[in-house]
Design a protein around this motif. Structure first.
Motif, mmCIF file in Angstrom:
data_model
loop_
_atom_site.group_PDB
_atom_site.id
_atom_site.type_symbol
_atom_site.label_atom_id
_atom_site.label_comp_id
_atom_site.label_asym_id
_atom_site.label_seq_id
_atom_site.Cartn_x
_atom_site.Cartn_y
_atom_site.Cartn_z
ATOM 1 N N GLN A 58 3.904 40.238 18.224
ATOM 2 C CA GLN A 58 4.088 39.639 19.557
ATOM 3 C C GLN A 58 5.480 40.017 19.839
ATOM 4 O O GLN A 58 6.448 38.805 19.868
ATOM 5 C CB GLN A 58 3.979 38.151 19.426
ATOM 6 N N ILE A 59 5.848 41.188 19.968
ATOM 7 C CA ILE A 59 7.087 41.655 20.363
ATOM 8 C C ILE A 59 7.645 41.543 21.982
ATOM 9 O O ILE A 59 6.623 41.908 22.536
ATOM 10 C CB ILE A 59 7.370 43.318 19.791
ATOM 11 N N LEU A 60 8.480 40.680 22.047
ATOM 12 C CA LEU A 60 8.888 40.738 23.551
ATOM 13 C C LEU A 60 9.993 41.478 24.075
ATOM 14 O O LEU A 60 10.305 41.566 25.051
ATOM 15 C CB LEU A 60 9.029 39.248 23.945
ATOM 16 N N ALA A 61 11.187 41.974 23.068
ATOM 17 C CA ALA A 61 12.268 42.504 23.368
ATOM 18 C C ALA A 61 12.537 43.348 22.133
ATOM 19 O O ALA A 61 12.065 43.018 21.031
ATOM 20 C CB ALA A 61 13.535 41.324 23.498
ATOM 21 N N VAL A 62 13.260 44.485 22.361
ATOM 22 C CA VAL A 62 13.781 45.508 21.348
ATOM 23 C C VAL A 62 15.188 45.541 21.297
ATOM 24 O O VAL A 62 15.900 45.409 22.679
ATOM 25 C CB VAL A 62 13.137 47.039 21.711
ATOM 26 N N PRO A 63 15.656 45.997 20.387
ATOM 27 C CA PRO A 63 15.002 45.935 19.018
ATOM 28 C C PRO A 63 14.804 44.384 18.446
ATOM 29 O O PRO A 63 15.553 43.713 18.836
ATOM 30 C CB PRO A 63 16.238 46.707 18.233
ATOM 31 N N THR A 64 13.853 44.408 17.669
ATOM 32 C CA THR A 64 13.352 43.278 16.913
ATOM 33 C C THR A 64 13.046 43.734 15.459
ATOM 34 O O THR A 64 12.493 44.495 15.201
ATOM 35 C CB THR A 64 12.173 42.521 17.961
ATOM 36 N N LEU A 65 13.661 42.763 14.724
ATOM 37 C CA LEU A 65 13.363 42.939 13.266
ATOM 38 C C LEU A 65 12.317 41.858 12.867
ATOM 39 O O LEU A 65 12.284 40.645 13.099
ATOM 40 C CB LEU A 65 14.662 42.959 12.461
#
Length: 97
Positions: A58-65
């Motif tokens: 459920q990644i909505l923005a990058v970068p995401t850890l």
């Protein structure tokens, strides 16, 4: 007999080889070497190459850890330049109240 230490599984989602992505990875490697030396795996996922993988975490923005193991799963968005926020967010260091 020594118990097996848990390996931290970290997944860094990026979109291309941007300055922000490079900064996030460099910061993550630095923190891991300082606090989790020899006990971590970093998987970098470029969503420009594999966009379908964003849905699973459920990644909505990058970068995401995303910290997969040890549980609980935690997410931190941004270039990870705030070391205190990252260490507390990953449960490496307790929050100072």
């Amino acid at each position: 007999m020594k118990t097996k230490e848990e390996i931290w599984e970290l997944r860094l989602y990026v979109a291309g080889n941007t300055v922000k992505s490079q900064t996030a990875l460099a910061n993550l490697k630095k923190y891991c070497e300082e606090h989790l030396k020899g006990k971590y795996i970093i998987e970098v996922i470029d969503l420009l190459v594999k966009p379908q993988l964003a849905e699973g975490d459920q990644i909505l923005a990058v970068p995401t850890l995303v910290k997969k193991v040890p549980e609980p799963i935690r997410k931190i968005i941004g270039d990870l330049s705030n070391e205190e926020k990252v260490l507390v967010g990953l449960n490496i260091r307790p929050a100072i109240i």
